[in-house]
Structure formats: structure tokens, C-alpha cells
Design a protein around this motif. Structure first.
Motif, short mmCIF file in Angstrom:
data_model
loop_
_atom_site.label_atom_id
_atom_site.label_comp_id
_atom_site.label_asym_id
_atom_site.label_seq_id
_atom_site.Cartn_x
_atom_site.Cartn_y
_atom_site.Cartn_z
N GLU A 28 0.84 -1.20 0.00
CA GLU A 28 0.00 0.00 0.00
C GLU A 28 0.87 1.24 0.00
O GLU A 28 1.99 1.23 0.51
CB GLU A 28 -0.90 0.01 1.24
CG GLU A 28 -1.93 -1.11 1.26
CD GLU A 28 -2.61 -1.20 2.61
OE1 GLU A 28 -3.82 -0.98 2.67
OE2 GLU A 28 -1.91 -1.47 3.60
N ILE A 29 0.32 2.32 -0.58
CA ILE A 29 1.04 3.59 -0.58
C ILE A 29 0.15 4.67 0.02
O ILE A 29 -1.07 4.55 0.04
CB ILE A 29 1.48 4.02 -2.00
CG1 ILE A 29 0.26 4.17 -2.92
CG2 ILE A 29 2.48 3.05 -2.60
CD1 ILE A 29 0.57 4.89 -4.23
N ALA A 30 0.81 5.72 0.53
CA ALA A 30 0.07 6.86 1.09
C ALA A 30 0.98 8.08 1.04
O ALA A 30 2.20 7.96 0.92
CB ALA A 30 -0.36 6.58 2.52
N LEU A 31 0.36 9.26 1.12
CA LEU A 31 1.14 10.50 1.13
C LEU A 31 1.43 10.95 2.56
O LEU A 31 2.15 11.92 2.78
CB LEU A 31 0.38 11.61 0.37
CG LEU A 31 0.24 11.36 -1.13
CD1 LEU A 31 -0.58 12.47 -1.80
CD2 LEU A 31 1.62 11.27 -1.79
N ALA A 32 0.85 10.27 3.53
CA ALA A 32 1.12 10.58 4.94
C ALA A 32 1.16 9.27 5.72
O ALA A 32 0.56 8.27 5.29
CB ALA A 32 0.03 11.49 5.50
N THR A 33 1.87 9.28 6.84
CA THR A 33 2.04 8.04 7.61
C THR A 33 0.71 7.53 8.17
O THR A 33 0.57 6.35 8.46
CB THR A 33 3.01 8.24 8.78
OG1 THR A 33 2.65 9.45 9.47
CG2 THR A 33 4.44 8.35 8.29
N ASP A 34 -0.26 8.45 8.32
CA ASP A 34 -1.56 8.00 8.85
C ASP A 34 -2.59 7.78 7.72
O ASP A 34 -3.78 7.76 7.96
CB ASP A 34 -2.09 9.01 9.89
CG ASP A 34 -2.20 10.42 9.33
OD1 ASP A 34 -1.69 10.65 8.21
OD2 ASP A 34 -2.78 11.29 10.01
N GLY A 35 -2.07 7.62 6.49
CA GLY A 35 -2.95 7.29 5.36
C GLY A 35 -3.63 8.52 4.78
O GLY A 35 -3.17 9.62 5.02
N PRO A 36 -4.67 8.33 3.98
CA PRO A 36 -5.30 7.07 3.62
C PRO A 36 -4.40 6.19 2.74
O PRO A 36 -3.66 6.71 1.91
CB PRO A 36 -6.55 7.52 2.81
CG PRO A 36 -6.17 8.86 2.24
CD PRO A 36 -5.27 9.48 3.28
N TRP A 37 -4.48 4.88 2.98
CA TRP A 37 -3.63 3.93 2.26
C TRP A 37 -4.31 3.44 1.00
O TRP A 37 -5.52 3.18 0.99
CB TRP A 37 -3.27 2.76 3.19
CG TRP A 37 -2.37 3.19 4.29
CD1 TRP A 37 -2.75 3.58 5.55
CD2 TRP A 37 -0.95 3.35 4.23
NE1 TRP A 37 -1.64 3.95 6.28
CE2 TRP A 37 -0.52 3.82 5.51
CE3 TRP A 37 0.00 3.14 3.24
CZ2 TRP A 37 0.81 4.07 5.80
CZ3 TRP A 37 1.34 3.38 3.53
CH2 TRP A 37 1.74 3.85 4.80
N THR A 38 -3.53 3.33 -0.05
CA THR A 38 -4.03 2.93 -1.36
C THR A 38 -3.34 1.65 -1.82
O THR A 38 -2.13 1.52 -1.70
CB THR A 38 -3.73 4.06 -2.39
OG1 THR A 38 -4.42 5.24 -1.98
CG2 THR A 38 -4.17 3.66 -3.78
N ASP A 39 -4.13 0.73 -2.34
CA ASP A 39 -3.60 -0.53 -2.87
C ASP A 39 -2.68 -0.24 -4.06
O ASP A 39 -3.13 0.23 -5.10
CB ASP A 39 -4.78 -1.41 -3.30
CG ASP A 39 -4.32 -2.74 -3.90
OD1 ASP A 39 -3.10 -3.01 -3.89
OD2 ASP A 39 -5.19 -3.49 -4.37
N ALA A 40 -1.40 -0.54 -3.90
CA ALA A 40 -0.42 -0.23 -4.95
C ALA A 40 -0.56 -1.12 -6.17
O ALA A 40 0.06 -0.88 -7.20
CB ALA A 40 1.00 -0.36 -4.39
N LYS A 41 -1.40 -2.16 -6.08
CA LYS A 41 -1.59 -3.05 -7.23
C LYS A 41 -2.78 -2.62 -8.10
O LYS A 41 -3.08 -3.28 -9.08
CB LYS A 41 -1.76 -4.50 -6.75
CG LYS A 41 -0.51 -5.01 -6.02
CD LYS A 41 -0.63 -6.46 -5.59
CE LYS A 41 0.59 -6.86 -4.78
NZ LYS A 41 0.56 -8.26 -4.37
#
Lengths: 133, 104
Positions: B48-61
Motif C-alpha cells: 500500500e502507498i500513502a502521502l502521509a504516515t496516517d494514510g489514507p492507504w491505497t492498494d499499490a496493485k
């Protein structure tokens, strides 16, 4: 990414305009690479704007993969002619060809990206259709 | 055999996190998004990727979701990875970002 893997889902691009279809295919090749069987078709039999069933059948044949083929279309006739082309396929191939409800350019790039990772046909279609989700 | 597989499936993997700054001129636009997704798909780990450590997290696949992150140049891309090949996945993802997705 570098070599063609015949196990990957094939992508067919169908547009009323051969320029759009070819351009979308160029984008797929540049952005995603050569790991995905790819074909495009556009224009009616007289070279005008439109689509034709024979051209779509040929494109499906070119992009054929045992994993199946995902078709990206633009407007009305592209979709109905694609469905007609699918109907004309041999029975064992018919179920392995799906028309995606996705924008033709973006959908083609996304579908090819999904396919290049070895995803099955249903996942390729689902991913392309996420654009409208 | 079935028991062994079940045990392996039930095994939990440590979640690895790391971050890298996007150095390529246009950030995570269409082409880098495709490269990132393709690379991520080569691993079984959840990435998963995010622009901040607390997310929101995005499925990198997911190519569509990764493009929607719209990360600009200079943004810090955070990775959160868990799976049997998590360490290799993390190293590969960080290398891709550091190399500017082959564009810089």
C-alpha cells in the motif's frame, strides 16, 4: 514487461476513428510495454468514421490469448458491433471475450496494466471499469 | 499437505514501512503509476502507498487507485507492506522511486 507472454489477457481497442484507436494503442505500448497482446481497429469499411464487425473480428484474432480478450470501445456502434463480433466467434472462444464498460483510452491503459501483471480476464475488466466507479 | 498450506496461510507477516521522496519531474502521473503497479503486482505481499504516515492507504496493485493519489514531485511516498516477500518488495519499490521511475 519486455517480452510477450501469451498467457496474458489480450486487449482490443475499437473506436469510430482509426486515429483514436491507433493512438490509444500507442499509449498502451509506451506506458505498459510489450507483455500484452494488443490490437486496434477503427473506421467503417469505406475508410470513414465508424466500426465494422470484420475489423473487430480480425483484431480479436490478432490479440487472441488463451487467457481471453478484453475489448475497449468508444460509442454506441463500437459496442454493438463488438458484441456482434463476439457472437460470431467459435463457441469455445465466445466466453473468453468481454466488452468493458470503460473509457476507451484510459480503460485500455488500465486493462493492459492489469493484464501485464498476469491478472485473469475478470480482474482486467473490473480494473478498467473502476474508472466509472 | 493441506495442513501445511493452512498454517502458511494463517502465518502473519510483520508490516514493513518506509518512505521515499518523489524525484521525477511530474510526480506520480500516469506512466509512473503504471510502472509502480506493474512492479507491485510481481510480489505476493500486500503493498500500500500513502502521502502521509496516517494514510489514507491505497492498494499499490490497483492502477486506477494509484493514479488517483496524484502525488506531485517532492511529495513523500509512504509504503506499507506485509507478506512473505515483503522485504524484497519494499526494496524494489523504494528503488523504483529513488530512480525516478526511470524518468529522472
Amino acid at each position: 514487461m519486455s517480452s510477450l507472454r501469451p498467457g496474458n489477457v489480450g486487449i482490443v481497442i475499437v473506436s469510430h476513428s482509426p486515429k483514436i484507436a491507433e493512438g490509444a494503442a500507442d499509449m498502451v505500448r509506451q506506458m505498459v510495454g510489450d507483455a500484452v497482446p494488443l490490437a486496434w481497429t477503427g473506421g467503417d469499411v469505406d475508410g470513414g468514421l465508424g466500426t465494422n464487425v470484420a475489423g473487430i473480428l480480425e483484431a480479436i484474432e490478432t490479440a487472441w490469448s488463451p487467457a481471453g480478450v478484453a475489448i475497449l470501445v468508444d460509442l454506441g456502434g463500437a459496442e454493438t458491433n463488438s458484441e456482434m463480433a463476439v457472437e460470431m466467434l467459435p463457441e469455445d472462444r465466445r466466453a473468453r471475450v468481454l466488452v468493458c464498460n470503460a473509457p476507451v483510452v484510459e480503460g485500455a491503459v488500465i486493462a493492459a496494466t492489469e493484464s501485464s501483471g498476469g491478472s485473469p480476464l475478470a480482474a482486467v475488466k473490473r480494473s478498467a471499469e473502476e474508472f466509472y466507479a | 499437505m493441506h495442513d501445511a498450506n493452512a498454517n502458511r496461510a494463517a502465518q502473519t507477516f510483520a508490516t514493513l514501512t518506509a518512505s521515499a521522496v518523489l524525484v521525477n519531474p511530474v510526480g506520480l502521473h500516469a506512466r509512473p503509476s503504471v510502472k509502480l503497479t506493474q512492479l507491485a503486482k510481481g510480489f505476493t505481499a500486500k503493498i500500500e502507498i500513502a502521502l502521509a504516515t496516517d494514510g489514507p492507504w491505497t492498494d499499490a496493485k490497483s492502477p486506477v487507485k494509484v493514479m488517483r493519489v496524484k502525488a506531485p514531485q517532492g511529495a513523500t511516498l509512504h509504503f506499507r507492506i506485509a507478506g512473505p516477500d515483503g522485504e524484497a518488495a519494499l526494496a524494489a519499490m523504494l528503488a523504483l522511486v529513488h530512480d525516478g521511475f526511470g524518468e529522472a
